[in-house]
Design an enzyme around this catalytic site. Sequence first.
Site, short mmCIF file in Angstrom:
data_model
loop_
_atom_site.label_atom_id
_atom_site.label_comp_id
_atom_site.label_asym_id
_atom_site.label_seq_id
_atom_site.Cartn_x
_atom_site.Cartn_y
_atom_site.Cartn_z
N CYS A 57 0.83 -1.21 0.00
CA CYS A 57 0.00 0.00 0.00
C CYS A 57 0.87 1.26 0.00
O CYS A 57 1.58 1.53 0.97
CB CYS A 57 -0.91 -0.04 1.23
SG CYS A 57 -1.82 1.47 1.54
N CYS A 60 0.07 3.76 2.82
CA CYS A 60 0.58 3.24 4.10
C CYS A 60 2.06 3.61 4.26
O CYS A 60 2.49 4.04 5.33
CB CYS A 60 0.42 1.72 4.17
SG CYS A 60 -1.28 1.15 4.08
#
Length: 130
Positions: A57, A60
């Site tokens: 991600c 993230c």
Amino acid sequence: MFARTRTATYKLSLVAGRRFGSSYSQIPKLSCLQEFQEQILDSKKGVKVIDFYATWCGPCKAMIPHISKLMQEYPAVDFYKVDVDQAMDLARSCDISAMPTFMLVKDGRITSKVVGANPGALENGIKESQ
């Protein structure tokens, strides 16, 4: 020219990741529902932030320096992380549907969630939880 710029950017991100990732890498990782229950919900003291993330991600990864900064600014807050791909049962039981999601817990009670890469909202959640 584009390939060089892209390579330079990639190398810079690796260096930045090492620089900012050092304190992030020290965050305890929860890997199952039982650990979450014992360390977060059964522990009736203080404010805790749980970072539900995925290794693939991009947002993230972008939050890593912000989390490291928040760890330094709020030393009384305990930070934890959960890799949603490795702890699917935990992510499912916490109704995690997007990454990153940050769960804030105070004195064993879930107070709020911040969905998405939003450093300001995360810091506000920490302030409100204290």
